[in-house]
Design a protein around this motif. Structure first.
Motif, PDB file in Angstrom:
ATOM      1  N   ALA A 167       0.841  -1.211   0.000  1.00  0.00           N
ATOM      2  CA  ALA A 167       0.000   0.000   0.000  1.00  0.00           C
ATOM      3  C   ALA A 167       0.872   1.257   0.000  1.00  0.00           C
ATOM      4  N   ILE A 168       1.954   1.219   0.774  1.00  0.00           N
ATOM      5  CA  ILE A 168       2.870   2.373   0.817  1.00  0.00           C
ATOM      6  C   ILE A 168       3.505   2.573  -0.559  1.00  0.00           C
ATOM      7  N   ALA A 169       3.875   1.446  -1.191  1.00  0.00           N
ATOM      8  CA  ALA A 169       4.498   1.535  -2.519  1.00  0.00           C
ATOM      9  C   ALA A 169       3.507   2.098  -3.540  1.00  0.00           C
ATOM     10  N   ALA A 170       2.257   1.629  -3.458  1.00  0.00           N
ATOM     11  CA  ALA A 170       1.246   2.120  -4.404  1.00  0.00           C
ATOM     12  C   ALA A 170       1.022   3.617  -4.241  1.00  0.00           C
ATOM     13  N   ALA A 171       1.248   4.125  -3.024  1.00  0.00           N
ATOM     14  CA  ALA A 171       1.073   5.564  -2.783  1.00  0.00           C
ATOM     15  C   ALA A 171       2.338   6.350  -3.133  1.00  0.00           C
ATOM     16  N   GLY A 172       3.372   5.652  -3.632  1.00  0.00           N
ATOM     17  CA  GLY A 172       4.524   6.392  -4.164  1.00  0.00           C
ATOM     18  C   GLY A 172       5.858   6.151  -3.484  1.00  0.00           C
ATOM     19  N   ILE A 206       1.686   5.740   7.881  1.00  0.00           N
ATOM     20  CA  ILE A 206       0.873   4.542   7.622  1.00  0.00           C
ATOM     21  C   ILE A 206      -0.579   4.674   8.074  1.00  0.00           C
ATOM     22  N   GLU A 207      -0.895   5.699   8.837  1.00  0.00           N
ATOM     23  CA  GLU A 207      -2.264   5.766   9.377  1.00  0.00           C
ATOM     24  C   GLU A 207      -3.349   5.630   8.305  1.00  0.00           C
ATOM     25  N   PRO A 208      -3.179   6.255   7.126  1.00  0.00           N
ATOM     26  CA  PRO A 208      -4.248   6.123   6.123  1.00  0.00           C
ATOM     27  C   PRO A 208      -4.451   4.697   5.631  1.00  0.00           C
ATOM     28  N   PHE A 209      -3.444   3.821   5.844  1.00  0.00           N
ATOM     29  CA  PHE A 209      -3.536   2.464   5.284  1.00  0.00           C
ATOM     30  C   PHE A 209      -3.968   1.434   6.310  1.00  0.00           C
ATOM     31  N   LEU A 210      -4.207   1.871   7.556  1.00  0.00           N
ATOM     32  CA  LEU A 210      -4.418   0.886   8.611  1.00  0.00           C
ATOM     33  C   LEU A 210      -5.848   0.394   8.725  1.00  0.00           C
ATOM     34  N   LYS A 211      -6.767   1.129   8.150  1.00  0.00           N
ATOM     35  CA  LYS A 211      -8.157   0.701   8.233  1.00  0.00           C
ATOM     36  C   LYS A 211      -8.282  -0.657   7.559  1.00  0.00           C
ATOM     37  N   GLY A 212      -8.748  -1.614   8.279  1.00  0.00           N
ATOM     38  CA  GLY A 212      -8.906  -2.935   7.665  1.00  0.00           C
ATOM     39  C   GLY A 212      -7.648  -3.780   7.721  1.00  0.00           C
ATOM     40  N   ALA A 213      -6.510  -3.210   8.188  1.00  0.00           N
ATOM     41  CA  ALA A 213      -5.291  -4.019   8.290  1.00  0.00           C
ATOM     42  C   ALA A 213      -5.512  -5.072   9.365  1.00  0.00           C
TER      43      ALA A 213
END
Ligand SMILES: NC(=O)C1=CN([C@@H]2O[C@H](COP(=O)(O)OP(=O)(O)OC[C@H]3O[C@@H](n4cnc5c(N)ncnc54)[C@H](OP(=O)(O)O)[C@@H]3O)[C@@H](O)[C@H]2O)[C@H](O)CC1
Ligand code: K
Length: 428
Positions: free
Chosen positions: A188-193, A417-424
């Protein structure tokens, strides 16, 4: 119009604010300097200490790229902009500002729960009070300028002055994530750049920063006999190194080893020699981005540092004798077995013996031999004084066997990472 006034240039701001729905404080400068406008980002002058002050406040290495700077702000819930949208100004001289037009701060205040406004310098505080405060209704705290022109303020003094800013921020505790969830998070971090190569660069720099803190502390404690310059800041080099034995960095063949290669490059560049131990020549590594990172590090190491390729046990013991620090970057999250293959099993035994002799052992991500997921420990597992775990803690670090070998655990916040944690899949 006088001659001096004619030298003024009309400047439009042009750099977008950094903020999101989690921002809690708003930090405002006056207007980007010519160096910042060229870098297309805030506080872009290399001598401006803004980024070093923030990094020191949070005990992390100074961000290098604009992406890392944005990450640092968002991770700590800081919004950043300037008071002015446009003005007439001579160079970077705040005193010359005329025809000032303020930015529309409502854009940030309506989208984020901003608790406090801080101005970085007297001019921004004065202009904020005059042009913005009537609209925002929030009084600003005036902080000293981090500009090189404000030479009366040393870096440590600036850091102390900026502490009230940090005190306003709520702390983000990264969750414990299962190893598969960490892999998803990286994707997810990679997809965001921010790709894995960039994460490894940040991981290695953070590792080097932690080693450097240990080395600096030894000097302060009088363990090292040759003085370095007083610790003005831990952020930049090069700096004269403590004399004596280099830091020993053990690198495995996977990406955990890549973190070690990057750390070696930074320590060497900062003036701290290293002895890097590897079973595989950089050019023969297969894992990426470890291979690329290792080749870059190998090409950049100075004459005080060296790489030992497949050393004998006697050479390993000699390298560790009297070393201040040993970095364990042999095996990370990719390891989950009962036994460790040679030569890594013998190197782990040598690291543990060196620790008994007083060498400080720092593990990259997880002590080698420990399963980051299950917390099961192989027969030969590194016993660390400290573990710098990357991005988020993993469950194995807190299992009984894991807790016994990790030492002090710190998480390196490599990305926002906070934006990617939902559902992690948070480990329960
Ligand atoms: N999570 C992050 O944000 C980041 C992690 N990074 C680092 O990357 C590692 C994970 O890297 P990976 O390449 O997936 O795996 P490892 O390096 O941990 O391990 C793979 C190597 O281990 C060897 N291996 C496997 N089993 C054994 C064994 N029983 N004995 C000896 N060696 C073993 C394996 O060799 P093979 O020959 O089996 O292929 C590999 O060489 C993570 O931990 C972080 O440190 C990045 O920095 C980015 C950010
Ligand atoms: K390790």
């Amino acid at each position: 119009m006088g001659e001096r006034a004619q030298e003024r240039e009309h400047i439009e701001h042009g750099i977008a604010p950094v903020f999101d729905g989690r921002s809690e404080v708003l930090v405002l400068g006056t207007m980007p300097s010519p160096a910042s406008r060229e870098a297309a980002f805030f506080y872009g002058h290399p001598q401006n200490r803004f980024w070093r002050v923030l990094a020191a406040l949070f005990d992390e290495p100074a961000p290098v790229t604009n992406g890392e700077r944005t990450d640092l702000l968002l991770r700590h819930h800081i919004a950043l902009w300037d008071v002015l949208a446009s003005c007439d100004i001579r160079g970077a001289s705040d005193a010359s500002i005329a025809n000032a037009r303020p930015n529309d701060l409502g854009r940030i205040l309506s989208a984020a729960p901003i608790r406090r406004v801080f101005c970085t310098g007297a001019t921004s505080a004065r202009l904020y009070g005059k042009l913005c405060e009537p609209a925002t209704g929030l009084a600003a705290v005036k902080l000293p300028s981090t500009s090189p022109a404000n030479a009366a303020w040393s870096l440590p003094r600036l850091v102390e002055a900026y502490r009230p800013l940090a005190a306003e921020l709520s702390l983000f505790e990264p969750p414990v994530l299962d190893v598969p969830a960490v892999v998803d998070l990286e994707a997810a971090i990679a997809a965001a750049g921010t790709g894995l190569d960039e994460l490894m660069e940040r991981a290695g720099r953070f590792l080097a920063y932690e080693v450097r803190k240990v080395l600096e502390a030894r000097v302060m404690d009088g363990v090292e006999t040759v003085a370095v310059r007083p610790a003005d800041d831990l952020q930049t080099g090069p700096r004269r190194s403590p004399a004596g034995v280099p830091t020993v960095i053990f690198c495995g063949n996977g990406n955990n080893g890549g973190d070690g290669w990057v750390a070696a490059r930074y320590l060497d560049a900062w003036g701290f020699p290293v002895c890097l131990i590897t079973a595989t020549d950089a050019s023969d590594l297969v894992a990426e981005p470890a291979r690329t990172a290792a080749l870059r590090a190998q090409a950049s190491l100075g004459p005080a540092s060296r790489v030992l390729l497949s050393p004998s046990d006697a050479e390993v013991a000699a390298a560790l004798r009297g070393a201040p620090v040993a970095v364990d970057a042999l095996l990370g999250t990719g390891f989950a077995h009962r036994t460790v293959r040679a030569p890594f099993d013998r190197w782990i035994a040598a690291i543990n013996e060196a620790r008994r002799q007083g060498v400080f052992v720092l593990a990259a991500d997880v002590p080698s031999g420990l399963s980051a997921q299950t917390g099961e420990s192989a027969a030969t597992t590194v016993q660390a004084d400290a573990t710098l775990t990357m991005i988020v803690p993993k469950p194995g670090l807190f299992a009984p066997a894991g807790a016994a070998v990790c030492g002090f655990v710190r998480t390196a916040p490599l990305a926002y990472i906070e934006p990617f944690l939902k559902g992690a899949r948070t480990h329960l």
